[in-house]
Structures are given as structure tokens and as C-alpha cells.
Design an enzyme around this catalytic site. Structure first.
Site, mmCIF file in Angstrom:
data_model
loop_
_atom_site.group_PDB
_atom_site.id
_atom_site.type_symbol
_atom_site.label_atom_id
_atom_site.label_comp_id
_atom_site.label_asym_id
_atom_site.label_seq_id
_atom_site.Cartn_x
_atom_site.Cartn_y
_atom_site.Cartn_z
ATOM 1 N N TYR A 132 2.768 -36.517 46.287
ATOM 2 C CA TYR A 132 2.169 -36.089 47.223
ATOM 3 C C TYR A 132 0.702 -36.132 47.250
ATOM 4 O O TYR A 132 0.036 -36.052 48.235
ATOM 5 C CB TYR A 132 2.643 -34.502 47.530
ATOM 6 N N HIS A 156 13.766 -27.216 44.106
ATOM 7 C CA HIS A 156 14.599 -28.207 43.754
ATOM 8 C C HIS A 156 15.966 -27.620 42.961
ATOM 9 O O HIS A 156 16.222 -28.115 41.821
ATOM 10 C CB HIS A 156 14.082 -29.291 43.033
ATOM 11 N N GLN A 161 12.606 -22.377 47.827
ATOM 12 C CA GLN A 161 13.859 -22.941 48.245
ATOM 13 C C GLN A 161 14.898 -22.159 47.495
ATOM 14 O O GLN A 161 16.200 -22.672 47.867
ATOM 15 C CB GLN A 161 13.799 -24.417 47.537
ATOM 16 N N TYR A 196 19.677 -42.884 37.900
ATOM 17 C CA TYR A 196 19.060 -43.281 39.499
ATOM 18 C C TYR A 196 17.601 -43.180 39.570
ATOM 19 O O TYR A 196 16.977 -43.296 40.588
ATOM 20 C CB TYR A 196 19.867 -42.151 40.366
ATOM 21 N N GLU A 215 16.944 -40.910 49.938
ATOM 22 C CA GLU A 215 17.802 -41.699 49.851
ATOM 23 C C GLU A 215 19.288 -41.429 49.589
ATOM 24 O O GLU A 215 19.638 -40.304 49.412
ATOM 25 C CB GLU A 215 17.505 -42.629 48.381
#
Length: 389
Positions: free
Chosen positions: A279, A165, A93, A268, A258
Site C-alpha cells: 500500500y 486477515h 475485520q 503460493y 487471485e
């Protein structure tokens, strides 16, 4: 007049798009629209694009490609490379990430603009992390620009193994005094609950990258003095609503994407709670089991795999004003979410032919989308035209 001035878009062949609605669990079903209220006109193509920003006076766009290219794009689709882009750690990513023009810049020619860039930066050994830099784009002539005086002003702490991430989305407060950056937990989970690092957080900085005064954990010293909120997984959208409130759009695990109203000092919940599961099927306690932790305004299960989002304020789609308009990748769609107080509900979903990574509103209220490009390696820049035109 140079090509950097506002140009009239040359319209390629339009794409008609059908529409349907879907609802998050616990919400009323979204309207079943017979057809999307827009057509999408392709303007340009890029190699795995990730982010864009639009100069308010000229309409010129900056587009990042994950492999490490920064592109300058005119509204009629002319493209050139910006020289001087930093070396990125491309893979998974990671790569070149977000781009933001510093607020308050004016001028009818695109030159000497201050910009902020984020990217995945290699560390020692097999480690890497997100970095944020500030520099100036200088142009010798039309479509011949370079990034100058680029300086890294913030780094994710610590650098770790893996290539997922990073988050590294950028947003400015409406007055331009504060800079927010999302910092993903790098698929390590536990650091998101640890205030001694910045993984799994949203940080609030001054425009020069130093911690903003008054941050909720300032007394802890560095790097906790940067943290605005924590307990995040992978925030890939940051935006301020018309009231000036910060919202974050976050990828859940298997389920549980979300949208959160981001408030200072709040936790959070990741990885303690989620509206999705791991997963491998391992269950995670739901947000409802921990009222002491900040819960989402809305969550999705199945996921929408969100990219970026905006709060729409333009005139092309007046019924959308004040709503969050979300770029979604799985399933590929444009998702509208209405905000009421601190809550949210999905009101419409418009399927798209390819994954949508990025959405931005132009200076005249026009909506621009970037396809992710994962399916074909190339992603198109699309302009949305109201169906009534």
C-alpha cells in the site's frame, strides 16, 4: 407443517441490474452484457452480515453477523436469533465469521443440526486469533433455537496483535471426510512462509478438528501436521469444484487479488511474490519471476475485493454451470469465471448496487447473496431470479 419446512418465497420489489464486463491483465475482455440475466429480490436485512449456509432439506438459512449474532432465516424472510453463540473479539475485520452445516444431514424439520462456526477469539494481552467450533442447534419450537455443546476444535497458531486477515473460511471435501479451513497471515506477512505456525495457510482436518492423516507436512509434528498449503495472504473464499478440487479466493495487497487451485504442499508465494504491490507503493516481485512457487489461475489488478464464491451447479442459470461465481466488494459486483483445466478467465461481470460479501446456492439451484453492509451498517439478503421469469 412447521415454518421450518421448505417455503415459497414472497417476492418483494425487484431490482433491475445493468451489466458490463472487465478482464484481468493478460486475459481477453469479458463480454459486454446489455443487462444482467437476473433481477435481485430483497428478502431480509442484517447488521454487517458475513456468511451464510443453507440446509439442503428445509431451505432454512444460517447467517452470521460480525458483531456476534447467529440468525436463523426462512426462505420467506422470517428471522430469529440462535442463542448460545460464543463471545467474539469484534473489531477491524474480526468477529463472528463463517458457518457451515455438517454434510450429510437430512430431515424435513430443522432440528439437531450439527454446525461449524469460526470467529475471532481474544487471547492474552492484546492478542487474538481465529477459532473453529462445532456444536448442535436444537429447537424447542419453530424459530426458537439454541446452539448447544459448542466445543472449540481448532485454533489459529499463534495468537498475535492486530485485527485483520483472519480468513477463517470453512469447506468440506465432497465425501465429508475432510474439513478445510483458511488461516490468514494476520497482516504479519513473514509467518506465511514459516511451517512452524498456521498463519498464512490452508489446513486440512478431520471433522473432529484433528490433523488429517496424509497431510504433506505431517512429519514436522504440530502444528505443521495440519497444513495443506501455505504462502497465503487472506483467503476469503474456499470451494470445491465439480471435479472435487479445492480452490481458494484470496485478497492481494494493492492489486493482485487471485483465484488459486489449491494443491497439497504447494507454496503460493506470499509475501515473496504478488501481482500487486504494498500500500505504500513498494513493489513486490510478480508471480512470473518465481516459477518454483504456485501461481494464480487468474489475478485481478485493479482488485475485485472478493468475498466468498461457489461453483454453480443449478438450473436457474444453465450457462453458468461449472463456473466460479464470485461475490465482489470493490467494485461491487457478481463475477463469473470459467475454469479450463488448471486455468481460469473472467467471462462476465454484473455490477451490484452494494458490496457483496457472500454467495450460496440453495437446494433447488437458487442463488442467494448477502450484501456486506459496510456502507449502511445493514446488508440485505438477496435472491436472484432469472430475468426470463
Amino acid at each position: 407443517m412447521t415454518i421450518f419446512r421448505i417455503l415459497t418465497l414472497v417476492s418483494p420489489l425487484p431490482i433491475a441490474l445493468a451489466s458490463c464486463g472487465a478482464a484481468a491483465p493478460g486475459d481477453k475482455a469479458a463480454p459486454q452484457d446489455a443487462a444482467a440475466p437476473f433481477r435481485a429480490e430483497p428478502v431480509a436485512r442484517f447488521e454487517a452480515p458475513w456468511a451464510m449456509d443453507i440446509d439442503r432439506d428445509t431451505g432454512v438459512m444460517l447467517v452470521t453477523e460480525r458483531a456476534g449474532a447467529l440468525k436463523l432465516v426462512t426462505p420467506d424472510g422470517k428471522i430469529s436469533d440462535v442463542a448460545g453463540v460464543p463471545k467474539v473479539d469484534f473489531g477491524g475485520q474480526g468477529g463472528l465469521g463463517d458457518v457451515r452445516l455438517a454434510p450429510g444431514q437430512t430431515g424435513t424439520t430443522f432440528d439437531r443440526r450439527t454446525i461449524y462456526l469460526s470467529w475471532a477469539e481474544a487471547g492474552e494481552g492484546d492478542t487474538r486469533g481465529a477459532a473453529l467450533g462445532r456444536g448442535t442447534i436444537a429447537c424447542d419450537r419453530a424459530m426458537a433455537c439454541a446452539l448447544q455443546d459448542l466445543k472449540v476444535i481448532w485454533r489459529q497458531q499463534p495468537k498475535v496483535t492486530g485485527r485483520g486477515h483472519y480468513s477463517h473460511r470453512i469447506a468440506f471435501s465432497p465425501d465429508g471426510q475432510y474439513l478445510f479451513v483458511s488461516s490468514g497471515e494476520r497482516q504479519k506477512m513473514a509467518p506465511a512462509q514459516d511451517l512452524s505456525n498456521t498463519l498464512g495457510t490452508i489446513v486440512r482436518l478431520l471433522p473432529d478438528g484433528t490433523p488429517a492423516p496424509g497431510n504433506p507436512f505431517a512429519a514436522r509434528g504440530a502444528p505443521g501436521d495440519q497444513i495443506w498449503s501455505y504462502g497465503h495472504r487472506n483467503v476469503l473464499g474456499l470451494a470445491l469444484d465439480p471435479q472435487g478440487r479445492l480452490w481458494g479466493l484470496e485478497h492481494g495487497p494493492k492489486g493482485g487479488d487471485e483465484l488459486n487451485l489449491i494443491e497439497p504442499g504447494r507454496n503460493y508465494g506470499w509475501p515473496l511474490v504478488s501481482d500487486g504491490d504494498h500500500y505504500d507503493g513498494t513493489q513486490i516481485p510478480r508471480h512470473a519471476t518465481r516459477p518454483d512457487l504456485a501461481g494464480p489461475a487468474i489475478s485481478w489488478n485493479p482488485v475485485i475485493a472478493p468475498g466468498d464464491f461457489i461453483f454453480y451447479t443449478g438450473d436457474d442459470f444453465p450457462e453458468w454451470r461449472g463456473e466460479a461465481v464470485i461475490a465482489a466488494m470493490k467494485p461491487a459486483a457478481l463475477v463469473r469465471v470459467a475454469i479450463t483445466g488448471n486455468g481460469a478467465r473472467e467471462v462476465a461481470r454484473y455490477p451490484m448496487p452494494h458490496r457483496i460479501r457472500e454467495i450460496e446456492q440453495g437446494p433447488n439451484g437458487t442463488l442467494w447473496l448477502l450484501e456486506d453492509g459496510q456502507e449502511s451498517a445493514t446488508g440485505r439478503l438477496l435472491r436472484l431470479i432469472p430475468a426470463t421469469r
